[in-house]
Design an enzyme around this catalytic site. Structure first.
Site, PDB file in Angstrom:
ATOM      1  N   GLU A  68      34.364  45.165  40.637  1.00  0.00           N
ATOM      2  CA  GLU A  68      34.176  46.680  41.191  1.00  0.00           C
ATOM      3  C   GLU A  68      33.917  47.603  40.125  1.00  0.00           C
ATOM      4  O   GLU A  68      34.374  47.351  38.890  1.00  0.00           O
ATOM      5  CB  GLU A  68      35.396  47.170  42.057  1.00  0.00           C
ATOM      6  CG  GLU A  68      36.739  47.469  41.493  1.00  0.00           C
ATOM      7  CD  GLU A  68      37.780  46.615  41.028  1.00  0.00           C
ATOM      8  OE1 GLU A  68      37.928  46.391  39.729  1.00  0.00           O
ATOM      9  OE2 GLU A  68      38.170  45.680  41.710  1.00  0.00           O
ATOM     10  N   ASP A 106      42.022  34.854  37.829  1.00  0.00           N
ATOM     11  CA  ASP A 106      40.896  35.449  37.960  1.00  0.00           C
ATOM     12  C   ASP A 106      40.839  36.635  37.276  1.00  0.00           C
ATOM     13  O   ASP A 106      39.848  37.135  36.749  1.00  0.00           O
ATOM     14  CB  ASP A 106      40.980  36.100  39.412  1.00  0.00           C
ATOM     15  CG  ASP A 106      40.829  34.889  40.529  1.00  0.00           C
ATOM     16  OD1 ASP A 106      39.935  33.837  40.424  1.00  0.00           O
ATOM     17  OD2 ASP A 106      41.241  34.988  41.560  1.00  0.00           O
ATOM     18  N   GLY A 107      41.956  37.151  36.619  1.00  0.00           N
ATOM     19  CA  GLY A 107      42.142  38.334  35.593  1.00  0.00           C
ATOM     20  C   GLY A 107      41.579  37.718  34.161  1.00  0.00           C
ATOM     21  O   GLY A 107      40.791  38.273  33.593  1.00  0.00           O
ATOM     22  N   ALA A 131      39.966  41.693  45.721  1.00  0.00           N
ATOM     23  CA  ALA A 131      40.631  42.383  44.692  1.00  0.00           C
ATOM     24  C   ALA A 131      41.398  43.864  45.114  1.00  0.00           C
ATOM     25  O   ALA A 131      41.889  43.980  46.140  1.00  0.00           O
ATOM     26  CB  ALA A 131      40.030  42.169  43.419  1.00  0.00           C
ATOM     27  N   SER A 182      43.433  45.982  48.469  1.00  0.00           N
ATOM     28  CA  SER A 182      44.602  46.720  48.314  1.00  0.00           C
ATOM     29  C   SER A 182      44.301  48.194  48.799  1.00  0.00           C
ATOM     30  O   SER A 182      45.528  48.504  49.274  1.00  0.00           O
ATOM     31  CB  SER A 182      45.239  46.924  46.926  1.00  0.00           C
ATOM     32  OG  SER A 182      45.441  45.737  46.400  1.00  0.00           O
ATOM     33  N   ASN A 218      39.665  46.645  46.199  1.00  0.00           N
ATOM     34  CA  ASN A 218      39.269  46.965  47.731  1.00  0.00           C
ATOM     35  C   ASN A 218      40.163  46.615  48.644  1.00  0.00           C
ATOM     36  O   ASN A 218      40.547  47.240  49.500  1.00  0.00           O
ATOM     37  CB  ASN A 218      37.846  46.280  47.593  1.00  0.00           C
ATOM     38  CG  ASN A 218      37.206  46.354  49.254  1.00  0.00           C
ATOM     39  OD1 ASN A 218      37.014  47.415  49.454  1.00  0.00           O
ATOM     40  ND2 ASN A 218      37.502  45.333  50.039  1.00  0.00           N
TER      41      ASN A 218
HETATM   42  P1  NAP Z   1      44.864  41.868  36.562  1.00  0.00           P
HETATM   43  O1  NAP Z   1      46.252  41.229  36.248  1.00  0.00           O
HETATM   44  O2  NAP Z   1      43.644  41.141  35.854  1.00  0.00           O
HETATM   45  O3  NAP Z   1      44.757  41.477  37.830  1.00  0.00           O
HETATM   46  C1  NAP Z   1      45.401  41.807  39.129  1.00  0.00           C
HETATM   47  C2  NAP Z   1      45.494  40.927  40.206  1.00  0.00           C
HETATM   48  O4  NAP Z   1      44.337  40.775  40.924  1.00  0.00           O
HETATM   49  C3  NAP Z   1      45.705  39.603  39.628  1.00  0.00           C
HETATM   50  O5  NAP Z   1      46.716  39.088  40.571  1.00  0.00           O
HETATM   51  C4  NAP Z   1      44.368  38.854  39.822  1.00  0.00           C
HETATM   52  O6  NAP Z   1      44.676  37.363  40.077  1.00  0.00           O
HETATM   53  C5  NAP Z   1      43.915  39.531  40.961  1.00  0.00           C
HETATM   54  N1  NAP Z   1      42.461  39.497  41.002  1.00  0.00           N
HETATM   55  C6  NAP Z   1      41.547  39.749  40.088  1.00  0.00           C
HETATM   56  N2  NAP Z   1      40.198  39.456  41.040  1.00  0.00           N
HETATM   57  C7  NAP Z   1      40.343  39.259  41.918  1.00  0.00           C
HETATM   58  C8  NAP Z   1      39.543  38.747  43.140  1.00  0.00           C
HETATM   59  N3  NAP Z   1      38.187  38.869  42.946  1.00  0.00           N
HETATM   60  N4  NAP Z   1      40.179  38.531  44.348  1.00  0.00           N
HETATM   61  C9  NAP Z   1      41.443  38.447  44.581  1.00  0.00           C
HETATM   62  N5  NAP Z   1      42.409  38.912  43.691  1.00  0.00           N
HETATM   63  C10 NAP Z   1      41.659  39.029  42.588  1.00  0.00           C
HETATM   64  O7  NAP Z   1      44.767  43.295  36.587  1.00  0.00           O
HETATM   65  P2  NAP Z   1      43.799  44.382  35.795  1.00  0.00           P
HETATM   66  O8  NAP Z   1      43.896  43.759  34.348  1.00  0.00           O
HETATM   67  O9  NAP Z   1      44.462  45.669  35.856  1.00  0.00           O
HETATM   68  O10 NAP Z   1      42.447  44.523  36.700  1.00  0.00           O
HETATM   69  C11 NAP Z   1      41.630  43.442  36.949  1.00  0.00           C
HETATM   70  C12 NAP Z   1      41.474  43.333  38.470  1.00  0.00           C
HETATM   71  O11 NAP Z   1      42.541  43.437  39.105  1.00  0.00           O
HETATM   72  C13 NAP Z   1      40.453  44.473  38.870  1.00  0.00           C
HETATM   73  O12 NAP Z   1      39.263  44.329  38.813  1.00  0.00           O
HETATM   74  C14 NAP Z   1      40.817  44.995  40.262  1.00  0.00           C
HETATM   75  O13 NAP Z   1      40.190  44.473  41.302  1.00  0.00           O
HETATM   76  C15 NAP Z   1      42.284  44.125  40.396  1.00  0.00           C
HETATM   77  N6  NAP Z   1      43.230  44.843  40.519  1.00  0.00           N
HETATM   78  C16 NAP Z   1      43.956  45.304  41.725  1.00  0.00           C
HETATM   79  C17 NAP Z   1      44.986  46.363  41.916  1.00  0.00           C
HETATM   80  C18 NAP Z   1      45.554  46.390  43.242  1.00  0.00           C
HETATM   81  O14 NAP Z   1      45.083  45.738  44.058  1.00  0.00           O
HETATM   82  N7  NAP Z   1      46.307  47.395  43.313  1.00  0.00           N
HETATM   83  C19 NAP Z   1      45.526  46.967  40.713  1.00  0.00           C
HETATM   84  C20 NAP Z   1      44.933  46.721  39.582  1.00  0.00           C
HETATM   85  C21 NAP Z   1      43.749  46.062  39.427  1.00  0.00           C
HETATM   86  P3  NAP Z   1      45.160  36.316  38.928  1.00  0.00           P
HETATM   87  O15 NAP Z   1      46.550  36.467  39.091  1.00  0.00           O
HETATM   88  O16 NAP Z   1      44.688  35.091  39.362  1.00  0.00           O
HETATM   89  O17 NAP Z   1      44.623  36.954  37.702  1.00  0.00           O
END
Ligand code: NAP
Ligand code: MN
Length: 260
Positions: A117, A45-46, A156, A160, A158
């Site tokens: 988001e 998804d990333g 995503a 967490s 949200n």
């Molecule tokens: P990333 O490594 O690209 O993504 C972080 C995790 O979020 C990965 O496991 C990814 O899945 C998953 N993800 C992304 N979109 C999702 C969705 N719509 N529903 C469920 N899971 C989803 O991290 P990044 O580059 O920092 O940021 C990309 C996105 O990750 C952000 O938009 C944010 O929503 C999310 N994120 C979440 C947290 C947290 O939950 N604490 C922290 C940082 C970022 P895949 O393994 O399939 O790529």
């Protein structure tokens, strides 16, 4: 058909990309990174988010389809064991097209877009601001920041934060607080707020040392004023995602969060 494959940098994804390139080129598809009509996101998804941002200024001429090389994803219908089926569907089947609206966050004349988001954050000091929804004052917020999620992005960041999962067919904006301060002197809603898709949010305050986050990207706010304004709303930009099979949202939730 002009296509491009956005690839997560791992061996497995590169091997699958090679298979896709051969199959497409045998069928007279042309690989065109500048102006593709079809973008295949290969990874997670990333990777899908990164593919969308690569073409953020060309969204009206591009359609996206995702292959997940790990588990089943929220943006990806195909997994790495379904590559033959994927190639067959791209070549011969007619997909359903689903349009995901993007959130827009605006500061002065700069606009940033988020598929999952957009955020306004201060990781260093307390962020103090007034939050208005459709011109009505909701609260004076103090804390680390505010997260605005789309319905699709609800699973995503949200989630967490403790926010609700939302059926992506409901176009909403979910407002969530990031570490709000709540005691006798300062009080904010301290609850998630699922807003109508037409809502216009205005945040007024001093955004010194704040960051604007949008999906995996961020920008630091440089020119700050004592009383500044930031706006959030759903934009008119949409991401067109092709669906060749009906993958149920509840099935995705189960695969991602409950049991494999
Ligand atoms: P990333 O490594 O690209 O993504 C972080 C995790 O979020 C990965 O496991 C990814 O899945 C998953 N993800 C992304 N979109 C999702 C969705 N719509 N529903 C469920 N899971 C989803 O991290 P990044 O580059 O920092 O940021 C990309 C996105 O990750 C952000 O938009 C944010 O929503 C999310 N994120 C979440 C947290 C947290 O939950 N604490 C922290 C940082 C970022 P895949 O393994 O399939 O790529
Ligand atoms: Mn200003």
């Amino acid at each position: 058909m002009k296509y491009f494959i956005c690839i997560r940098d791992d061996v497995n994804s590169h091997l699958i990309a090679d298979r896709l390139h051969s199959a497409f080129q045998e069928n007279n598809f042309i690989c065109d990174e500048e102006n593709p009509e079809l973008v295949i996101s290969l990874g997670g998804d990333g990777t899908f988010l990164r593919s969308v941002h690569k073409y953020i200024d060309k969204l009206n001429q591009v359609s996206f389809v995702g292959i997940h090389t790990g588990k089943l994803g929220f943006f990806c219908d195909f997994t790495r064991n379904e590559i033959d089926e994927f190639i067959h569907d791209i070549l011969y089947e007619k997909p359903k097209i689903y349009s995901h609206p993007l959130l827009k966050i605006t500061h002065h004349d700069k606009e940033y877009y988020g598929l999952n988001e957009v955020r306004l954050e201060n990781p260093f000091n307390t962020m103090i601001c007034n939050v208005y929804i459709n011109d009505a004052l909701l609260e004076n917020f103090r804390g680390n920041g505010l997260n605005f999620s789309t319905s699709t992005g609800a699973s995503a960041y949200n989630r967490s934060l403790g926010g609700p999962l939302i059926d992506p067919r409901l176009n909403s904006i979910v407002l969530g607080e990031i570490a709000s301060i709540n005691h006798n002197a300062y009080r904010s809603l301290d609850s998630f707020l699922v807003l109508h898709e037409s809502s216009k949010i205005c945040i007024r305050g001093n955004f010194k040392r704040c960051l604007i986050g949008y999906d995996h990207l961020f920008e630091s706010i440089k020119e700050t004023e004592l009383e500044d304004e930031i706006y959030v709303s759903l934009s008119s930009k949409v991401v067109k995602v092709l669906h060749y099979k009906d993958v149920d949202y509840i099935y995705r939730l189960r695969k991602a969060f409950v049991a494999d």
